[in-house]
Motif scaffolding. Structure first.
Motif, PDB file in Angstrom:
ATOM      1  N   ILE A  31     -30.883 -14.956   7.033  1.00  0.00           N
ATOM      2  CA  ILE A  31     -30.126 -14.015   6.196  1.00  0.00           C
ATOM      3  C   ILE A  31     -31.090 -13.231   5.306  1.00  0.00           C
ATOM      4  O   ILE A  31     -30.957 -12.017   5.131  1.00  0.00           O
ATOM      5  CB  ILE A  31     -29.079 -14.764   5.346  1.00  0.00           C
ATOM      6  CG1 ILE A  31     -28.025 -15.408   6.245  1.00  0.00           C
ATOM      7  CG2 ILE A  31     -28.412 -13.811   4.346  1.00  0.00           C
ATOM      8  CD1 ILE A  31     -27.063 -16.330   5.507  1.00  0.00           C
ATOM      9  N   GLY A  32     -32.078 -13.941   4.760  1.00  0.00           N
ATOM     10  CA  GLY A  32     -33.093 -13.265   3.961  1.00  0.00           C
ATOM     11  C   GLY A  32     -33.861 -12.243   4.775  1.00  0.00           C
ATOM     12  O   GLY A  32     -34.142 -11.129   4.298  1.00  0.00           O
ATOM     13  N   LEU A  33     -34.191 -12.590   6.003  1.00  0.00           N
ATOM     14  CA  LEU A  33     -34.904 -11.668   6.887  1.00  0.00           C
ATOM     15  C   LEU A  33     -34.059 -10.428   7.173  1.00  0.00           C
ATOM     16  O   LEU A  33     -34.571  -9.300   7.213  1.00  0.00           O
ATOM     17  CB  LEU A  33     -35.260 -12.376   8.196  1.00  0.00           C
ATOM     18  CG  LEU A  33     -36.134 -11.593   9.183  1.00  0.00           C
ATOM     19  CD1 LEU A  33     -37.513 -11.334   8.588  1.00  0.00           C
ATOM     20  CD2 LEU A  33     -36.259 -12.357  10.500  1.00  0.00           C
ATOM     21  N   PHE A  34     -32.763 -10.638   7.352  1.00  0.00           N
ATOM     22  CA  PHE A  34     -31.856  -9.512   7.586  1.00  0.00           C
ATOM     23  C   PHE A  34     -31.801  -8.597   6.360  1.00  0.00           C
ATOM     24  O   PHE A  34     -31.824  -7.367   6.488  1.00  0.00           O
ATOM     25  CB  PHE A  34     -30.456 -10.030   7.919  1.00  0.00           C
ATOM     26  CG  PHE A  34     -29.424  -8.943   8.062  1.00  0.00           C
ATOM     27  CD1 PHE A  34     -29.416  -8.115   9.174  1.00  0.00           C
ATOM     28  CD2 PHE A  34     -28.471  -8.735   7.071  1.00  0.00           C
ATOM     29  CE1 PHE A  34     -28.474  -7.099   9.306  1.00  0.00           C
ATOM     30  CE2 PHE A  34     -27.528  -7.732   7.189  1.00  0.00           C
ATOM     31  CZ  PHE A  34     -27.530  -6.907   8.312  1.00  0.00           C
ATOM     32  N   LEU A  35     -31.739  -9.197   5.164  1.00  0.00           N
ATOM     33  CA  LEU A  35     -31.736  -8.390   3.938  1.00  0.00           C
ATOM     34  C   LEU A  35     -33.019  -7.570   3.825  1.00  0.00           C
ATOM     35  O   LEU A  35     -32.993  -6.411   3.396  1.00  0.00           O
ATOM     36  CB  LEU A  35     -31.590  -9.291   2.710  1.00  0.00           C
ATOM     37  CG  LEU A  35     -30.250  -9.998   2.506  1.00  0.00           C
ATOM     38  CD1 LEU A  35     -30.279 -10.822   1.220  1.00  0.00           C
ATOM     39  CD2 LEU A  35     -29.101  -9.002   2.470  1.00  0.00           C
ATOM     40  N   LEU A  36     -34.127  -8.175   4.217  1.00  0.00           N
ATOM     41  CA  LEU A  36     -35.398  -7.453   4.181  1.00  0.00           C
ATOM     42  C   LEU A  36     -35.375  -6.273   5.148  1.00  0.00           C
ATOM     43  O   LEU A  36     -35.827  -5.170   4.816  1.00  0.00           O
ATOM     44  CB  LEU A  36     -36.543  -8.403   4.532  1.00  0.00           C
ATOM     45  CG  LEU A  36     -37.947  -7.784   4.557  1.00  0.00           C
ATOM     46  CD1 LEU A  36     -38.312  -7.211   3.192  1.00  0.00           C
ATOM     47  CD2 LEU A  36     -38.974  -8.818   4.993  1.00  0.00           C
ATOM     48  N   PHE A  37     -34.839  -6.505   6.330  1.00  0.00           N
ATOM     49  CA  PHE A  37     -34.733  -5.439   7.336  1.00  0.00           C
ATOM     50  C   PHE A  37     -33.883  -4.283   6.810  1.00  0.00           C
ATOM     51  O   PHE A  37     -34.264  -3.113   6.917  1.00  0.00           O
ATOM     52  CB  PHE A  37     -34.126  -6.009   8.621  1.00  0.00           C
ATOM     53  CG  PHE A  37     -33.804  -4.968   9.658  1.00  0.00           C
ATOM     54  CD1 PHE A  37     -34.811  -4.348  10.380  1.00  0.00           C
ATOM     55  CD2 PHE A  37     -32.483  -4.600   9.911  1.00  0.00           C
ATOM     56  CE1 PHE A  37     -34.514  -3.382  11.332  1.00  0.00           C
ATOM     57  CE2 PHE A  37     -32.179  -3.640  10.857  1.00  0.00           C
ATOM     58  CZ  PHE A  37     -33.196  -3.025  11.575  1.00  0.00           C
ATOM     59  N   VAL A  38     -32.739  -4.625   6.219  1.00  0.00           N
ATOM     60  CA  VAL A  38     -31.856  -3.592   5.661  1.00  0.00           C
ATOM     61  C   VAL A  38     -32.559  -2.857   4.522  1.00  0.00           C
ATOM     62  O   VAL A  38     -32.514  -1.627   4.430  1.00  0.00           O
ATOM     63  CB  VAL A  38     -30.533  -4.216   5.163  1.00  0.00           C
ATOM     64  CG1 VAL A  38     -29.687  -3.173   4.437  1.00  0.00           C
ATOM     65  CG2 VAL A  38     -29.752  -4.811   6.330  1.00  0.00           C
ATOM     66  N   GLY A  39     -33.223  -3.620   3.662  1.00  0.00           N
ATOM     67  CA  GLY A  39     -33.903  -3.021   2.522  1.00  0.00           C
ATOM     68  C   GLY A  39     -35.020  -2.081   2.926  1.00  0.00           C
ATOM     69  O   GLY A  39     -35.235  -1.042   2.294  1.00  0.00           O
ATOM     70  N   MET A  40     -35.735  -2.422   3.991  1.00  0.00           N
ATOM     71  CA  MET A  40     -36.854  -1.585   4.430  1.00  0.00           C
ATOM     72  C   MET A  40     -36.386  -0.256   5.009  1.00  0.00           C
ATOM     73  O   MET A  40     -37.163   0.688   5.118  1.00  0.00           O
ATOM     74  CB  MET A  40     -37.705  -2.352   5.450  1.00  0.00           C
ATOM     75  CG  MET A  40     -38.467  -3.509   4.838  1.00  0.00           C
ATOM     76  SD  MET A  40     -39.514  -4.402   6.006  1.00  0.00           S
ATOM     77  CE  MET A  40     -40.808  -3.180   6.307  1.00  0.00           C
ATOM     78  N   LYS A  41     -35.112  -0.175   5.354  1.00  0.00           N
ATOM     79  CA  LYS A  41     -34.555   1.081   5.870  1.00  0.00           C
ATOM     80  C   LYS A  41     -33.871   1.899   4.783  1.00  0.00           C
ATOM     81  O   LYS A  41     -33.465   3.028   5.023  1.00  0.00           O
ATOM     82  CB  LYS A  41     -33.555   0.772   6.992  1.00  0.00           C
ATOM     83  CG  LYS A  41     -34.190   0.103   8.213  1.00  0.00           C
ATOM     84  CD  LYS A  41     -33.147  -0.299   9.235  1.00  0.00           C
ATOM     85  CE  LYS A  41     -32.491   0.906   9.864  1.00  0.00           C
ATOM     86  NZ  LYS A  41     -31.541   0.540  10.936  1.00  0.00           N
ATOM     87  N   LYS A  42     -33.747   1.320   3.587  1.00  0.00           N
ATOM     88  CA  LYS A  42     -33.042   1.992   2.494  1.00  0.00           C
ATOM     89  C   LYS A  42     -33.902   3.079   1.857  1.00  0.00           C
ATOM     90  O   LYS A  42     -35.089   2.883   1.605  1.00  0.00           O
ATOM     91  CB  LYS A  42     -32.652   0.978   1.412  1.00  0.00           C
ATOM     92  CG  LYS A  42     -31.435   0.136   1.736  1.00  0.00           C
ATOM     93  CD  LYS A  42     -30.162   0.930   1.517  1.00  0.00           C
ATOM     94  CE  LYS A  42     -28.928   0.058   1.729  1.00  0.00           C
ATOM     95  NZ  LYS A  42     -27.687   0.847   1.584  1.00  0.00           N
TER      96      LYS A  42
END
Length: 285
Positions: free
Chosen positions: A55-66
């Protein structure tokens, strides 16, 4: 309501709010660790922890696209907390159980790995870490000027900074307790200077206008302060309610709700509002 929210767009509230959000969320990270253990039990807690890291990895992925810097920064921070809790802390506990060795030895054994990998970030010419830049400037350790037009990814930077600062202080505290003792003069000295450092950084943080910069500055500031807080817990001066979710259900829910509200205020601050208020303040001054 809008006039009330404007209070949080100004110093010292921007910096202090960011500090409190990070500091308290560190405690809630301990609560999360306990809840995973309590809910899933010994047989399934490691699987749950692995999913937590994902879940943390997914948040990082989303954040890097923000594109939104504030949202990206918070996503990077919480990604780091979840990955650290799920993948780092629980991996130490897993191998501790497997080898019947105390967790602290596993953490201490990563000191060399941390120092080796940290050297990459320390000598990185793109760094904007004030702590690193002080050494670059005063000890002539700079490896060159930052690349012109280099676009920073705030989620990735925040995640890595958070993980390394948490990692660093875990090791420092474990080494202090192991080789000096929790009530030795060395530990007292560390607590004194670390607390002064945290207060100095908090004083500077209270002057920030920009939310993104305030959050990124608040993360190491709060983690430094949390190290002093951990020592106070070790001395039994304070009680760590984070580890007793059953006994403090209402309090922890209330704290979590307040933290969520604070993050929403930070993320949804109107674009350019801080800069507009800063210009107005300077004009009036």
């Amino acid at each position: 309501m809008k006039s009330v929210l404007k209070i949080f767009y100004r110093p010292p509230f921007i910096g202090v709010l960011a500090f409190l959000l990070v500091f308290i969320s560190q405690g809630l990270g301990h609560t999360l660790w306990m809840l995973v253990s309590m809910i899933f039990g010994h047989d399934y807690q490691y699987l749950a922890a692995f999913i937590l890291g994902l879940i943390g990895l997914f948040l990082l992925f989303v954040g890097m696209k923000k594109e939104n810097e504030v949202a990206a920064t918070w996503l990077g921070y919480f990604a780091a907390v979840l990955m650290w809790t799920g993948w780092v802390e629980y991996s130490f506990h897993f191998y501790s159980d497997l080898s019947e060795t105390e967790v602290r030895f596993f953490m201490q054994s990563t000191t060399g790995i941390m120092m080796v990998t940290l050297s990459y970030f320390f000598f990185n010419k793109e760094t904007r870490c004030n702590f690193f830049k002080w050494f670059h400037r005063n000890l002539r350790l700079s490896t060159g000027k930052p690349t012109s037009g280099y676009k920073r990814n705030y989620a990735a930077i925040t995640a890595m900074e958070t993980i390394y600062v948490m990692w660093f202080f875990y090791i420092i505290l474990y080494l202090l307790y192991e080789f000096a003792g929790d009530r030795s003069p060395v530990t007292y000295t560390f607590f004194f200077f670390n607390s002064i450092w945290a207060l100095f950084l908090l004083f500077r943080l209270a002057k920030f206008w920009n939310v993104t910069r305030a959050v990124r500055y608040a993360i190491p500031t709060a983690l430094i302060a949390f190290a002093s807080y951990e020592i106070l817990l070790r001395w039994d001066i304070l009680s760590e309610i984070w580890l007793y979710p059953k006994e403090y259900v209402f309090e922890l829910i209330l704290i979590s709700a307040a933290i969520s509200f604070g993050i929403l205020i930070a993320v949804f601050t109107p674009e350019g509002e801080k800069e507009r208020l800063a210009r107005a303040s300077n004009k009036n001054g």
